[in-house]
Design a protein around this motif. Sequence first.
Motif, short mmCIF file in Angstrom:
data_model
loop_
_atom_site.label_atom_id
_atom_site.label_comp_id
_atom_site.label_asym_id
_atom_site.label_seq_id
_atom_site.Cartn_x
_atom_site.Cartn_y
_atom_site.Cartn_z
N TRP A 113 -3.26 -7.81 -13.21
CA TRP A 113 -2.86 -6.64 -12.44
C TRP A 113 -1.38 -6.72 -12.11
O TRP A 113 -0.83 -7.80 -11.97
N ASP A 114 -0.75 -5.58 -12.01
CA ASP A 114 0.69 -5.52 -11.78
C ASP A 114 0.99 -4.25 -10.97
O ASP A 114 0.84 -3.13 -11.46
N VAL A 115 1.36 -4.47 -9.69
CA VAL A 115 1.72 -3.33 -8.84
C VAL A 115 3.16 -2.96 -9.16
O VAL A 115 4.11 -3.66 -8.79
N LYS A 116 3.35 -1.84 -9.85
CA LYS A 116 4.65 -1.51 -10.42
C LYS A 116 5.55 -0.67 -9.50
O LYS A 116 6.71 -0.44 -9.84
N LYS A 117 5.02 -0.23 -8.38
CA LYS A 117 5.83 0.52 -7.43
C LYS A 117 5.58 -0.02 -6.02
O LYS A 117 4.51 -0.55 -5.74
N ALA A 118 6.57 0.13 -5.18
CA ALA A 118 6.46 -0.36 -3.80
C ALA A 118 5.30 0.32 -3.08
O ALA A 118 5.04 1.51 -3.29
N PRO A 119 4.58 -0.43 -2.25
CA PRO A 119 3.52 0.19 -1.44
C PRO A 119 4.08 1.31 -0.57
O PRO A 119 5.18 1.21 -0.02
N VAL A 120 3.30 2.36 -0.44
CA VAL A 120 3.67 3.50 0.38
C VAL A 120 2.76 3.53 1.61
O VAL A 120 1.53 3.59 1.47
N PHE A 121 3.37 3.46 2.81
CA PHE A 121 2.60 3.51 4.05
C PHE A 121 2.33 4.97 4.38
O PHE A 121 3.24 5.73 4.71
N ASP A 122 1.09 5.35 4.26
CA ASP A 122 0.65 6.69 4.61
C ASP A 122 0.09 6.62 6.04
O ASP A 122 -1.06 6.23 6.24
N LEU A 123 0.93 6.95 7.01
CA LEU A 123 0.53 6.79 8.41
C LEU A 123 -0.36 7.95 8.83
O LEU A 123 -0.09 8.69 9.77
N THR A 124 -1.45 8.08 8.09
CA THR A 124 -2.47 9.08 8.39
C THR A 124 -3.78 8.35 8.62
O THR A 124 -4.23 7.60 7.74
N PRO A 125 -4.39 8.50 9.78
CA PRO A 125 -5.66 7.80 10.01
C PRO A 125 -6.69 8.18 8.96
O PRO A 125 -6.92 9.37 8.71
N PRO A 126 -7.30 7.21 8.29
CA PRO A 126 -8.31 7.54 7.29
C PRO A 126 -9.58 8.05 7.94
O PRO A 126 -9.91 7.72 9.07
#
Length: 430
Positions: A47-60
């Motif tokens: 596995w290879d995470v190719k983009k920076a994690p995006v913090f979606d500050l929306t309560p799931p």
Amino acid sequence: MNCDLMVGANADVVNATSKEVYGQLYPQYFTGSQPFDVEQVTFTVSWDVKKAPVFDLTPPAQSEAALRARLTEGPAAGGMAEGELAEHVAALRDSLDGSTFQVRLNLVHVKVDSGGGNPVEEEIAVALQVQAVTSQSGLFSLNPLGATADAPSKVDKIFLDKVVLPNVLDQSRKVLSGITLPAPQIPGLSLSTPVPVIQPQRAVAALNLAEHGIPKPPFPDSWPESPFFAVLGRDAVEQIAQMATAYLEGKTFHAGDHKEFLGSSGYYKADIAIHHVRCEVVWDDVPTVRVHTSVSGSGSAGINWVWGGSTDAFFDLHLEPDPTVTLTLAMSGTMLKATAIEVSSFGLKLVPTRGDIVSAIVSWVVDALSSTFGGIVGSALRGVEFPVGNFPAIPVDVEPVHLDVTPTDLTLARFGDALALQGTVTVTKR
């Protein structure tokens, strides 16, 4: 506002930091491979995470089924009756409400290779559910709770569920464990344990003055638009003002002088002290602080006659009415600074307590003391700084990365019935 202090940042700040962390950690983190056996065939799953994690500050969304599954799957299966399970589901929902958000890995390259020369490859998206929790020391830590992937068309789901998602979740825990959010510290104020408040595209720490207890919902629905902000309620501002002017309580001043009168030497000497210092915040368009004080003291005056001997008298004195200084507030770096813009008019009242002041020097003594003490007290209340303190940098420590996320360019404005410090942040290597 339902609490005394709220400190927060928007998603842009969080994601700028995430991008910096990712750029320095990749590929030490966010990549990997692992052998996995299926029906006596060994596959290598990468596995290879190719983009920076995006913090979606929306309560799931917390579905009833997902909450029940979390409490009944694995070792807990069959361990609770329906009534007990319903109570635990409700408690779990309450614990997650307002403290959870999502981190999205939008481009994860997955490769499954059996060694036969025809690997299966696909790019998927992974969503992490993360909870902000408060430690006993008052720090926030970020705890990934689970990971889900979008429906793949090529990679068998078993490779995702058994290899990719568990490893991505484990690496995420390692990265996020290096990010602790220190609670704000304001010198002289005792604050409650912070409570995380996750709202759409905002991450906020809510605190109270200690005597008000731990903040409880409901929390505000709107926030300042700036990337970083701190919102101070009336009680917090008044305590800060009171603390900043506490040094005036009991402060003493001395005055004295000599002057020739028809060959004889007149004198006076007096000491006064400031007491009963109290502050109030005036919530105009631009909030100001009024500092009220009482000033009183005692002294003596008289004449040493040229032919010998002296005539002396003793007196009490105070400024009347009590002085009031109005101060305007502004930011200086990360310090809330107060500058005097007006000192109220006051006069000196002198009351003899023993003896009589010779009439020849009465006007001189009163005028001199009025001018001297009026100037001294006015000057003592000018240039007062309110040490809100430096809002602490957020340290990011995931070897070999060491960063500080620091608030900068703070400005001051009224925000509803509160005072808002607004600015941005800088991300620097340590």
